[in-house]
Design an enzyme around this catalytic site. Structure first.
Site, PDB file in Angstrom:
ATOM      1  N   HIS A   1      -7.738  -5.434  -0.660  1.00 24.48           N
ATOM      2  CA  HIS A   1      -6.709  -4.606  -0.151  1.00 24.48           C
ATOM      3  C   HIS A   1      -6.204  -5.421   1.412  1.00 24.48           C
ATOM      4  O   HIS A   1      -4.663  -5.488   0.380  1.00 24.48           O
ATOM      5  CB  HIS A   1      -7.180  -3.561   0.334  1.00 24.48           C
ATOM      6  CG  HIS A   1      -6.336  -2.555   0.668  1.00 24.48           C
ATOM      7  ND1 HIS A   1      -4.549  -2.040  -0.648  1.00 24.48           N
ATOM      8  CD2 HIS A   1      -5.355  -2.170   1.540  1.00 24.48           C
ATOM      9  CE1 HIS A   1      -3.691  -1.564   0.050  1.00 24.48           C
ATOM     10  NE2 HIS A   1      -4.573  -1.874   1.797  1.00 24.48           N
TER      11      HIS A   1
ATOM     12  N   SER B   1       0.500  -1.228   0.016  1.00 17.39           N
ATOM     13  CA  SER B   1      -0.107   0.019   0.569  1.00 17.39           C
ATOM     14  C   SER B   1       0.604   1.133   0.070  1.00 17.39           C
ATOM     15  O   SER B   1       1.683   1.684  -0.573  1.00 17.39           O
ATOM     16  CB  SER B   1      -0.470   0.290   1.256  1.00 17.39           C
ATOM     17  OG  SER B   1      -2.011   0.906   1.248  1.00 17.39           O
TER      18      SER B   1
ATOM     19  N   ASP C   1      -9.610  -5.109  -5.220  1.00 22.01           N
ATOM     20  CA  ASP C   1      -8.926  -4.009  -4.571  1.00 22.01           C
ATOM     21  C   ASP C   1      -9.475  -2.674  -4.339  1.00 22.01           C
ATOM     22  O   ASP C   1      -9.469  -1.688  -5.283  1.00 22.01           O
ATOM     23  CB  ASP C   1      -7.343  -3.989  -4.532  1.00 22.01           C
ATOM     24  CG  ASP C   1      -6.844  -3.024  -3.831  1.00 22.01           C
ATOM     25  OD1 ASP C   1      -7.064  -2.153  -2.606  1.00 22.01           O
ATOM     26  OD2 ASP C   1      -5.464  -3.295  -3.119  1.00 22.01           O
TER      27      ASP C   1
END
Length: 313
Positions: free
Chosen positions: A289, A109, A262
């Site tokens: 995610h 991320s 995601d």
């Protein structure tokens, strides 16, 4: 069931002074003579995650975790002298302090964002990359996260209405949160942080969002402050070098791991970057995610194993 590698207690834990009154918290695991890998955590603002050390074989890797400025056990918990440019400089100082020369960078991320940003400026220092759920930090990526036409807003319109509070533009939403989070009214700060955290949790965990909570309200507040600070227009300008990072990646062994579903970080953008650079891409169908899944764990661990093998020859 696929599991992370068993990683014992840290080799050492320390604070490194990086300038402007900031110190970053660092922990090392694995083999002191192994391939050095620096793991960049997500957020921004979540602090180092000890579980992430388990992606890497401790018999082959020297695993270096650190909390970025203003979060975790780094000090102070402040927004001043805190931006992506400072974080890149902090990684450079950490590498110099540890005298490791070239290293592998890893992260998920926002951690992938930071790893790519460092690579764009110091490609000669990077031996390889293992990145998951990568956030590429364009305006389209912000709109995907927070805009009224985002995937999340379409999947969870009721929750999005609570989050957006009547605003109809991504930047307006972010501006209002930043004002509330950094204002003088502490109650307003905490209410805004809770709304921010609820939306972040919804996008990350989906149907499981109700099962997981951050109990520490101060951690929730600090992370919300950092995220809004970093996503302000003047700070986002420091991420412009990411637009050119594809040239550097063409000569660096890179693995991307990404959930097709995601709702936090766009898969299409990562797929395009991997294709343009010849990077390895593991597509995790049916996953979003959150990496707290045995398929996700196996994919990251496999990428780290393959990179170690590649660099040993």
């Amino acid at each position: 069931m696929t599991q992370r590698y068993v990683v014992n207690d840290p080799i050492r834990s320390f604070h490194l002074a990086v300038g402007e009154g900031h110190q970053i918290h660092v922990e090392e695991y694995g083999d002191i003579n192994g391939q050095p890998v620096i793991v960049c955590h997500g957020g921004p603002g979540s602090g180092l995650c000890r579980e992430s050390a388990g992606y890497f074989n401790p018999k082959r890797y020297r695993i270096i975790l650190f909390s970025q400025r203003g979060c975790g056990e780094s000090t102070p918990l402040a927004l001043t002298h805190n931006s992506p440019s400072y974080l890149v400089d902090d990684i450079a100082r950490l590498i110099d302090h540890l005298a490791i020369g070239q290293c592998i960078l890893a992260g998920g991320s926002w951690g992938a964002t930071l790893a790519l940003l460092y690579t764009s400026q110091f490609p000669h220092k990077v031996k390889g990359l293992v990145l998951w759920a990568s956030f590429l930090a364009s305006q389209n990526d912000l709109d995907w996260l927070y805009g009224p036409l985002s995937a999340g807003a379409q999947f969870y319109p009721e929750q999005y209405q609570k989050f957006q509070r009547g605003q109809s533009d991504t930047q307006q939403i972010l501006n209002e949160y930043l004002v509330d989070l950094t204002g003088q009214d502490e109650l307003q700060q905490h209410k805004a942080a809770q709304r921010w955290h609820a939306w972040d949790r919804q996008l990350t965990l989906g149907a499981l969002a109700g099962r997981y909570h951050l109990d520490n309200v101060e951690c929730i507040l600090q992370q919300a402050k950092l995220m809004n600070h970093y996503f302000s227009p003047e700070i986002m300008l420091q991420l412009k070098p990411l637009e050119e990072v594809s040239e550097q990646l063409k000569t660096i062994p890179t693995w991307f791991i990404h959930g097709r579903h995601d709702l936090v970080c766009r898969f299409a953008a990562v797929q395009k970057l991997a294709k343009n650079t010849g990077a390895q891409l593991y597509v995790l169908d049916g996953l979003g995610h959150c990496g707290a899944n045995e398929v996700y764990v196996e994919a990251i661990r496999r990428a780290a194993d393959l990179l170690a093998c590649k660099l040993s020859h």
